[in-house]
Design a protein around this motif. Structure first.
Motif, PDB file in Angstrom:
ATOM      1  N   THR A   8     -61.587 -35.087  40.589  1.00  0.00           N
ATOM      2  CA  THR A   8     -60.992 -33.939  40.174  1.00  0.00           C
ATOM      3  C   THR A   8     -62.170 -33.336  39.155  1.00  0.00           C
ATOM      4  OG1 THR A   8     -60.271 -35.060  38.062  1.00  0.00           O
ATOM      5  CG2 THR A   8     -58.660 -34.879  40.045  1.00  0.00           C
ATOM      6  N   PRO A   9     -62.092 -32.115  39.081  1.00  0.00           N
ATOM      7  CA  PRO A   9     -63.053 -31.216  38.167  1.00  0.00           C
ATOM      8  C   PRO A   9     -62.841 -31.869  36.613  1.00  0.00           C
ATOM      9  CG  PRO A   9     -61.975 -29.777  39.516  1.00  0.00           C
ATOM     10  CD  PRO A   9     -61.333 -30.946  39.848  1.00  0.00           C
ATOM     11  N   VAL A  10     -61.853 -32.153  36.190  1.00  0.00           N
ATOM     12  CA  VAL A  10     -61.780 -32.812  34.836  1.00  0.00           C
ATOM     13  C   VAL A  10     -62.671 -34.146  34.849  1.00  0.00           C
ATOM     14  CG1 VAL A  10     -60.232 -33.735  33.126  1.00  0.00           C
ATOM     15  CG2 VAL A  10     -59.490 -31.439  34.316  1.00  0.00           C
ATOM     16  N   GLY A  11     -62.373 -34.863  35.847  1.00  0.00           N
ATOM     17  CA  GLY A  11     -62.733 -36.188  35.895  1.00  0.00           C
ATOM     18  C   GLY A  11     -64.454 -36.096  35.785  1.00  0.00           C
ATOM     19  N   ARG A  12     -64.883 -35.033  36.795  1.00  0.00           N
ATOM     20  CA  ARG A  12     -66.392 -34.802  36.728  1.00  0.00           C
ATOM     21  C   ARG A  12     -66.930 -34.535  35.591  1.00  0.00           C
ATOM     22  NH1 ARG A  12     -64.768 -32.833  41.824  1.00  0.00           N
ATOM     23  NH2 ARG A  12     -65.128 -34.562  43.644  1.00  0.00           N
ATOM     24  N   GLY A  13     -66.063 -33.591  34.847  1.00  0.00           N
ATOM     25  CA  GLY A  13     -66.502 -32.960  33.611  1.00  0.00           C
ATOM     26  C   GLY A  13     -66.666 -33.978  32.503  1.00  0.00           C
ATOM     27  N   ARG A  14     -65.703 -34.796  32.489  1.00  0.00           N
ATOM     28  CA  ARG A  14     -65.761 -35.973  31.598  1.00  0.00           C
ATOM     29  C   ARG A  14     -66.877 -36.797  31.560  1.00  0.00           C
ATOM     30  NH1 ARG A  14     -59.279 -37.359  31.696  1.00  0.00           N
ATOM     31  NH2 ARG A  14     -58.640 -35.691  30.312  1.00  0.00           N
ATOM     32  N   ALA A  15     -67.384 -37.258  32.812  1.00  0.00           N
ATOM     33  CA  ALA A  15     -68.317 -37.904  33.333  1.00  0.00           C
ATOM     34  C   ALA A  15     -69.792 -37.187  32.771  1.00  0.00           C
ATOM     35  CB  ALA A  15     -68.423 -38.237  34.831  1.00  0.00           C
ATOM     36  N   PHE A  16     -69.735 -36.026  33.049  1.00  0.00           N
ATOM     37  CA  PHE A  16     -70.917 -35.094  32.751  1.00  0.00           C
ATOM     38  C   PHE A  16     -71.021 -35.130  31.129  1.00  0.00           C
ATOM     39  CE2 PHE A  16     -72.845 -31.239  31.588  1.00  0.00           C
ATOM     40  CZ  PHE A  16     -74.201 -31.297  32.275  1.00  0.00           C
ATOM     41  N   LEU A  17     -69.931 -34.654  30.363  1.00  0.00           N
ATOM     42  CA  LEU A  17     -70.159 -34.858  29.074  1.00  0.00           C
ATOM     43  C   LEU A  17     -70.892 -36.243  28.508  1.00  0.00           C
ATOM     44  CD1 LEU A  17     -66.852 -33.159  27.832  1.00  0.00           C
ATOM     45  CD2 LEU A  17     -69.218 -32.362  28.008  1.00  0.00           C
ATOM     46  N   ARG A  18     -70.192 -37.262  29.025  1.00  0.00           N
ATOM     47  CA  ARG A  18     -70.874 -38.561  28.662  1.00  0.00           C
ATOM     48  C   ARG A  18     -72.314 -38.904  29.113  1.00  0.00           C
ATOM     49  NH1 ARG A  18     -66.591 -42.483  27.306  1.00  0.00           N
ATOM     50  NH2 ARG A  18     -67.825 -43.899  28.301  1.00  0.00           N
ATOM     51  N   TYR A  19     -72.567 -38.456  30.411  1.00  0.00           N
ATOM     52  CA  TYR A  19     -74.025 -38.460  30.839  1.00  0.00           C
ATOM     53  C   TYR A  19     -74.994 -37.822  29.707  1.00  0.00           C
ATOM     54  CZ  TYR A  19     -78.100 -37.900  33.364  1.00  0.00           C
ATOM     55  OH  TYR A  19     -79.500 -37.966  34.164  1.00  0.00           O
ATOM     56  N   CYS A  20     -74.558 -36.609  29.384  1.00  0.00           N
ATOM     57  CA  CYS A  20     -75.274 -35.770  28.683  1.00  0.00           C
ATOM     58  C   CYS A  20     -75.487 -36.375  27.104  1.00  0.00           C
ATOM     59  CB  CYS A  20     -74.727 -34.230  28.463  1.00  0.00           C
ATOM     60  SG  CYS A  20     -75.051 -33.378  30.100  1.00  0.00           S
ATOM     61  N   LEU A  21     -74.295 -36.569  26.524  1.00  0.00           N
ATOM     62  CA  LEU A  21     -74.225 -37.459  25.368  1.00  0.00           C
ATOM     63  C   LEU A  21     -75.296 -38.730  25.368  1.00  0.00           C
ATOM     64  CD1 LEU A  21     -70.690 -37.471  24.357  1.00  0.00           C
ATOM     65  CD2 LEU A  21     -72.408 -36.417  22.980  1.00  0.00           C
ATOM     66  N   VAL A  22     -75.198 -39.716  26.297  1.00  0.00           N
ATOM     67  CA  VAL A  22     -76.177 -40.554  26.444  1.00  0.00           C
ATOM     68  C   VAL A  22     -77.513 -40.277  26.439  1.00  0.00           C
ATOM     69  CG1 VAL A  22     -76.931 -42.565  27.824  1.00  0.00           C
ATOM     70  CG2 VAL A  22     -74.349 -42.140  27.371  1.00  0.00           C
ATOM     71  N   HIS A  23     -77.814 -39.321  27.146  1.00  0.00           N
ATOM     72  CA  HIS A  23     -79.227 -38.802  27.623  1.00  0.00           C
ATOM     73  C   HIS A  23     -79.792 -37.824  26.510  1.00  0.00           C
ATOM     74  CE1 HIS A  23     -78.180 -40.890  31.205  1.00  0.00           C
ATOM     75  NE2 HIS A  23     -79.411 -41.265  31.232  1.00  0.00           N
ATOM     76  N   ARG A  24     -78.942 -37.403  25.474  1.00  0.00           N
ATOM     77  CA  ARG A  24     -79.134 -36.564  24.738  1.00  0.00           C
ATOM     78  C   ARG A  24     -79.668 -34.913  25.073  1.00  0.00           C
ATOM     79  NH1 ARG A  24     -82.540 -40.936  20.892  1.00  0.00           N
ATOM     80  NH2 ARG A  24     -80.823 -41.885  20.358  1.00  0.00           N
ATOM     81  N   GLN A  25     -78.594 -34.674  26.040  1.00  0.00           N
ATOM     82  CA  GLN A  25     -78.906 -33.296  26.482  1.00  0.00           C
ATOM     83  C   GLN A  25     -77.580 -32.525  26.532  1.00  0.00           C
ATOM     84  OE1 GLN A  25     -79.674 -34.445  30.923  1.00  0.00           O
ATOM     85  NE2 GLN A  25     -81.522 -35.283  30.336  1.00  0.00           N
ATOM     86  N   LEU A  26     -76.818 -32.672  25.798  1.00  0.00           N
ATOM     87  CA  LEU A  26     -75.582 -32.003  25.837  1.00  0.00           C
ATOM     88  C   LEU A  26     -75.708 -30.447  25.286  1.00  0.00           C
ATOM     89  CD1 LEU A  26     -72.496 -31.754  26.626  1.00  0.00           C
ATOM     90  CD2 LEU A  26     -72.122 -32.637  24.242  1.00  0.00           C
ATOM     91  N   ALA A  27     -76.510 -30.636  24.021  1.00  0.00           N
ATOM     92  CA  ALA A  27     -76.556 -29.251  23.418  1.00  0.00           C
ATOM     93  C   ALA A  27     -77.418 -28.270  24.548  1.00  0.00           C
ATOM     94  CB  ALA A  27     -77.429 -29.266  21.924  1.00  0.00           C
ATOM     95  N   GLU A  28     -78.396 -28.920  24.839  1.00  0.00           N
ATOM     96  CA  GLU A  28     -79.461 -28.032  25.623  1.00  0.00           C
ATOM     97  C   GLU A  28     -78.481 -27.753  26.948  1.00  0.00           C
ATOM     98  OE1 GLU A  28     -83.513 -28.470  28.362  1.00  0.00           O
ATOM     99  OE2 GLU A  28     -83.094 -30.128  26.955  1.00  0.00           O
ATOM    100  N   SER A  29     -77.886 -28.490  27.472  1.00  0.00           N
ATOM    101  CA  SER A  29     -77.017 -28.203  28.873  1.00  0.00           C
ATOM    102  C   SER A  29     -76.283 -27.170  28.433  1.00  0.00           C
ATOM    103  CB  SER A  29     -76.541 -29.527  29.311  1.00  0.00           C
ATOM    104  OG  SER A  29     -77.539 -30.342  29.660  1.00  0.00           O
ATOM    105  N   LEU A  30     -75.329 -27.099  27.502  1.00  0.00           N
ATOM    106  CA  LEU A  30     -74.390 -26.172  27.168  1.00  0.00           C
ATOM    107  C   LEU A  30     -74.908 -24.963  26.732  1.00  0.00           C
ATOM    108  CD1 LEU A  30     -71.291 -25.631  26.864  1.00  0.00           C
ATOM    109  CD2 LEU A  30     -71.538 -26.540  24.554  1.00  0.00           C
ATOM    110  N   GLN A  31     -76.040 -25.039  25.921  1.00  0.00           N
ATOM    111  CA  GLN A  31     -77.086 -23.655  25.704  1.00  0.00           C
ATOM    112  C   GLN A  31     -77.423 -23.131  26.931  1.00  0.00           C
ATOM    113  OE1 GLN A  31     -80.215 -24.272  23.009  1.00  0.00           O
ATOM    114  NE2 GLN A  31     -80.169 -22.151  22.543  1.00  0.00           N
TER     115      GLN A  31
END
Length: 131
Positions: free
Chosen positions: A66-89
């Motif tokens: 599901t898109p929600v499951g993929r979104g959650r996995a993406f958020l976790r991936y970005c948090l671990v790799h310290r990319q969340l702020a840059e990716s969202l920006q």
């Protein structure tokens, strides 16, 4: 490091998901499946880069349906790799795309709130997550 057992991590992820879904316009795929913030993120990143490692990683996970499951996995991936702020920006740079995906009450449509959110997310880059 913050681990999967951390209540703060679960609260953070729930708040991030709430923020990304708040005032999100209802969209459907060609086959009628409801689109979610995952689709917004994919579209925004595709416009800015060749391919995002987080998107490639998440789409390689066959268990996520599901898109929600993929979104959650993406958020976790970005948090671990310290990319969340840059990716969202990167996704928030195009005002036309924001208006296409979000209604007027979304904090992403307010330059001040958007800057506050991104500032807070950039501060998370200093936190080590072991997920």
């Amino acid at each position: 490091p913050v681990t999967d057992g951390s209540r703060e991590l679960h609260s953070l992820c729930a708040q991030l998901e709430f923020l990304l879904q708040f005032d999100l316009k209802e969209k459907r795929s060609f086959f009628g499946q409801r689109k979610d913030y995952w689709d917004f993120l994919c579209q925004g990143l595709a416009r800015r880069r060749q391919e995002h490692e987080g998107v490639r990683f998440v789409t390689s996970l066959d268990k996520l349906k599901t898109p929600v499951g993929r979104g959650r996995a993406f958020l976790r991936y970005c948090l671990v790799h310290r990319q969340l702020a840059e990716s969202l920006q990167l996704c928030l740079l195009d005002p036309e795309s924001l208006r296409e995906w979000y209604y007027a009450r979304s904090p992403f449509l307010s330059p001040q709130r958007r800057a506050e959110i991104l500032g807070s997310l950039y501060e998370l880059d200093g936190v080590t997550l072991a997920l």
